[in-house]
Design a protein around this motif. Structure first.
Motif, short mmCIF file in Angstrom:
data_model
loop_
_atom_site.label_atom_id
_atom_site.label_comp_id
_atom_site.label_asym_id
_atom_site.label_seq_id
_atom_site.Cartn_x
_atom_site.Cartn_y
_atom_site.Cartn_z
N UNK A 191 0.83 -1.21 0.00
CA UNK A 191 0.00 0.00 0.00
C UNK A 191 0.86 1.25 0.00
N UNK A 192 2.02 1.17 0.65
CA UNK A 192 2.91 2.33 0.74
C UNK A 192 3.82 2.43 -0.49
N UNK A 193 4.39 1.29 -0.91
CA UNK A 193 5.40 1.32 -1.97
C UNK A 193 4.83 1.22 -3.38
N UNK A 194 3.61 0.72 -3.50
CA UNK A 194 2.94 0.57 -4.79
C UNK A 194 3.80 -0.17 -5.83
N UNK A 195 4.19 -1.40 -5.52
CA UNK A 195 4.98 -2.17 -6.50
C UNK A 195 4.09 -2.59 -7.67
N UNK A 196 4.73 -2.99 -8.76
CA UNK A 196 3.98 -3.50 -9.90
C UNK A 196 3.51 -4.93 -9.64
N UNK A 197 4.38 -5.70 -8.98
CA UNK A 197 4.09 -7.11 -8.72
C UNK A 197 4.46 -7.46 -7.29
N UNK A 198 3.60 -8.24 -6.62
CA UNK A 198 3.92 -8.78 -5.31
C UNK A 198 4.08 -10.29 -5.47
N UNK A 199 5.26 -10.80 -5.15
CA UNK A 199 5.49 -12.25 -5.12
C UNK A 199 5.06 -12.73 -3.75
N UNK A 200 3.99 -13.52 -3.70
CA UNK A 200 3.33 -13.82 -2.42
C UNK A 200 3.34 -15.31 -2.10
N UNK A 201 3.85 -15.65 -0.91
CA UNK A 201 3.72 -17.01 -0.40
C UNK A 201 2.31 -17.17 0.15
N UNK A 202 1.85 -18.40 0.32
CA UNK A 202 0.50 -18.61 0.85
C UNK A 202 0.51 -18.82 2.36
N UNK A 203 1.36 -19.72 2.84
CA UNK A 203 1.40 -20.01 4.28
C UNK A 203 2.30 -19.01 4.98
N UNK A 204 1.68 -18.00 5.59
CA UNK A 204 2.43 -16.98 6.32
C UNK A 204 1.69 -16.62 7.60
N UNK A 205 2.41 -16.18 8.62
CA UNK A 205 1.76 -15.80 9.88
C UNK A 205 1.01 -14.49 9.76
N UNK A 206 0.15 -14.24 10.75
CA UNK A 206 -0.65 -13.01 10.90
C UNK A 206 -1.73 -12.86 9.85
N UNK A 207 -1.37 -13.01 8.59
CA UNK A 207 -2.36 -12.96 7.52
C UNK A 207 -1.85 -13.85 6.39
N UNK A 208 -2.66 -14.83 5.99
CA UNK A 208 -2.19 -15.76 4.95
C UNK A 208 -2.14 -15.06 3.60
N UNK A 209 -1.46 -15.70 2.65
CA UNK A 209 -1.25 -15.09 1.35
C UNK A 209 -2.53 -14.87 0.56
N UNK A 210 -3.52 -15.74 0.73
CA UNK A 210 -4.77 -15.58 0.00
C UNK A 210 -5.52 -14.35 0.51
N UNK A 211 -5.60 -14.19 1.83
CA UNK A 211 -6.27 -13.01 2.39
C UNK A 211 -5.52 -11.75 2.02
N UNK A 212 -4.19 -11.82 2.02
CA UNK A 212 -3.39 -10.65 1.65
C UNK A 212 -3.61 -10.30 0.18
N UNK A 213 -3.72 -11.31 -0.66
CA UNK A 213 -3.99 -11.08 -2.09
C UNK A 213 -5.32 -10.36 -2.27
N UNK A 214 -6.33 -10.80 -1.55
CA UNK A 214 -7.64 -10.17 -1.64
C UNK A 214 -7.57 -8.71 -1.22
#
Length: 211
Positions: A45-68
């Protein structure tokens, strides 16, 4: 144009390896690294990258929720060890532009980042057949007036997406500028209430089989 990338993975060694691969290319710049889903959303949200390479199994917020949460902020390319259907389908429903496995070789990973940055979608070959057969049923049926709301040109673009064509290939096939193609893709996604061109491809395939 330099592609700005954010790498999100809870394993520091994995992040370091991905960064090493990407930083070796002049057209790619890693602008940040996130160790969990919450951090990925905040940094994107701060850096506004073109692409986020996202893992799925992560703490605090999983990759699917973060993608949404990143819908409309950055294109997300899922990079995971697991090709479990739940993860594949969940990521694409959430709006991921691509899905790759971590055993993908370095060159293919770099190419995938470039593909997603261009506005195209990409799915690991090992899960494509399964995806086509199973994911189609999970795309909400579109009411006739929603499909009817597309212009003739948008319908042509949708059909091309269903055939797996990239924006460059669609532009060539329909004899129009690539920038115009991107505009048509964006508009038809909005009209159909879809989060990604991958979902559009599935819908296009469903429509073609109904005829």
């Amino acid at each position: 144009m330099t592609i700005r990338v954010l790498v999100a993975d809870d394993h520091a060694a994995v992040r370091a390896g991905i960064v090493l691969i990407l930083d070796g290319h002049d057209d790619i710049e890693v602008v940040g690294q996130a160790a969990n889903g919450e951090q990925a959303v905040a940094m994107a949200s701060e850096l506004r990258p073109d692409v986020v390479l996202m893992d799925i199994r992560m703490p605090k917020l999983d990759g699917i929720s973060a993608t949404r949460a990143l819908s409309g902020i950055a294109d997300v390319l899922i990079l995971t060890t697991f090709d479990i259907d739940e993860y594949v389908f969940g990521a694409l429903r959430a709006g991921a532009a691509g899905f790759l496995l971590k055993n993908t070789d370095a060159d293919a990973l770099v190419d995938a980042v470039r593909v997603v940055a261009r506005g195209d979608g990409l799915i690991a070959p090992s899960v494509t057949r399964r995806l086509i057969s199973a994911f189609g049923a999970s795309v909400p049926a579109r009411r006739p007036y929603e499909i009817g709301g597309l212009t003739p040109r948008e319908r042509e673009v949708l059909a091309c997406i269903g055939r797996g064509l990239s924006n460059v290939e669609i532009a060539a096939a329909l004899d129009m500028a690539e920038a115009t193609t991107k505009t048509h893709v964006s508009r038809l996604l909005n009209k159909l209430g879809l989060r990604s061109r991958v979902q559009a491809a599935i819908l296009a395939q469903e429509l073609s089989t109904e005829r």
